[in-house]
Enzyme design. Structure first.
Site, short mmCIF file in Angstrom:
data_model
loop_
_atom_site.label_atom_id
_atom_site.label_comp_id
_atom_site.label_asym_id
_atom_site.label_seq_id
_atom_site.Cartn_x
_atom_site.Cartn_y
_atom_site.Cartn_z
CG MET A 174 -1.84 1.16 1.22
SD MET A 174 -2.84 1.13 2.84
CE MET A 174 -3.85 0.01 2.53
CB CYS A 175 1.34 4.00 -2.17
SG CYS A 175 2.11 5.63 -2.35
NE ARG A 176 1.74 3.24 3.62
CZ ARG A 176 2.35 2.48 4.37
NH1 ARG A 176 2.06 1.60 5.37
NH2 ARG A 176 3.55 2.08 3.84
CG ASN A 195 -1.65 1.22 -4.93
OD1 ASN A 195 -1.12 0.32 -4.23
ND2 ASN A 195 -1.08 1.79 -5.68
#
Length: 267
Positions: free
Chosen positions: A1-3, A225
C-alpha cells in the site's frame, strides 16, 4: 500500500516547506531512518524540490507547508522531525507554551532533551512523544504503541496546561509514522471549539484527470493503493470533493500497511 500524508497551515505568515520520506526498498547499509528535505523558501519557487521530486519514489511521504507559531523561522524549527525510524509533524500550536516549557523539558530524559535543535513548541512536543514510547530505539513499533504514545502526549500536555491554569485551547493535530504505520490526531483541548480541520481520501490512484493540474482519487475495486491525509481537501471541484472524508474533532486515525484507515477512540 502506498500512503501519502500532506499537511499545510492556512496562516499566511512566513511560510516554509518541508518533506520527509522513506526508501522504497530498505537498504541496511543506509539504515531505516527517513530522508528529510527542508527549506524556508516557498515550495512553488524551489527548483531543488522539483528536481528531487522528479527522481524520488517512496511508499510513504510527509509534506508540510507551515507558518511560524512559537520560535523563529529556521530549518531547525521546520517539520517534519525524525529520530531513528520515527517521523513527526504538528499542525497547530500549544497555548501559552512558555508557561509549561520548563516542566515539559524536566520530564524528558537527558537523551531526549537533546533531540530538539530548534525552539518551537512543536519540536518539544516531538521530544515528549518520543518519551512516551516504551522503547524509542525499537526496530519495529506496533500500531497500538504508536497510537497510545500520541494519546499519552496529548494527556501530558493537557495536564501541564491545567497545572499552569491555561484556559486558551491548544491545537494538537499530530502526525507520526515509523515508515509503516501512520497515526494522525485531530484534537483541540476545548469542549466547545472545533479543532483544525483534517481529511482523508483513499483509492487506487491519485492522478490528473484534466489539464491544468486537476487531480482526483479513483476507486476501481475494493482494494486501496493510496491513502492521503490532509488538513484540507487537495481537490475542490464539485465532482471530486466527495473523494474526501472529514475526520471528526478529537479523533485519531490509524493507517496500517494492510488495513483501511481506522478511526480510533477519541483522546
Amino acid at each position: 500500500m502506498c500512503r501519502v500524508v500532506a499537511v499545510k497551515s492556512t496562516t499566511p505568515i512566513q511560510l516554509a516547506h518541508l518533506w520527509g520520506w522513506y526508501d522504497s526498498v530498505v537498504d541496511e547499509e543506509l539504515g531505516h531512518q527517513p530522508c528529510l528535505f527542508k527549506s524556508i523558501t516557498p515550495a512553488w519557487n524551489n527548483s531543488n524540490l522539483n528536481r528531487i521530486a522528479e527522481k524520488t519514489k517512496s511508499p510513504l511521504v510527509f509534506g508540510h507547508v507551515r507558518a511560524t507559531t512559537a520560535g523563529s523561522l529556521s530549518q531547525d524549527n521546520c517539520h517534519p522531525w525524525s529520530y531513528e525510524k520515527i517521523m513527526f509533524m504538528h499542525n497547530g500550536g500549544i497555548a501559552e507554551f512558555d508557561k509549561i516549557k520548563r516542566k515539559l523539558q524536566a520530564s524528558l530524559s537527558d537523551q531526549l532533551f537533546l533531540v530538539p535543535q530548534g525552539n518551537t513548541d512543536s519540536g518539544w512536543a516531538f521530544a515528549l512523544y518520543l518519551s512516551k514510547l516504551p522503547d524509542v530505539h525499537a526496530r519495529e513499533f506496533s500500531p497500538a504503541v504508536l497510537r497510545d504514545a500520541v494519546l499519552e502526549t496529548i494527556r501530558h500536555l493537557n495536564e501541564l496546561a491545567r497545572e499552569a491554569n491555561i484556559t486558551e485551547p491548544s491545537l494538537l493535530n499530530f502526525f507520526v509514522t515509523d515508515g509503516s504505520t501512520i497515526v494522525a490526531s485531530r484534537y483541540i483541548s476545548s469542549k466547545y471549539d472545533e479543532a483544525a480541520s483534517l481529511y482523508f481520501s483513499s483509492g487506487m490512484t491519485f492522478s490528473e484527470y484534466a489539464p491544468g493540474g486537476h487531480y482526483r482519487t479513483s476507486k476501481s475495486d475494493k482494494w486501496e493503493n493510496i491513502i492521503m491525509v490532509a488538513s484540507e481537501p487537495l481537490t475542490f471541484e464539485k465532482d471530486t470533493i466527495t473523494d474526501w472524508m472529514e475526520i471528526k474533532t478529537n479523533t485519531l486515525i490509524v493507517i496500517t500497511p494492510k488495513a483501511r484507515p481506522h478511526v480510533a477512540r477519541r483522546p
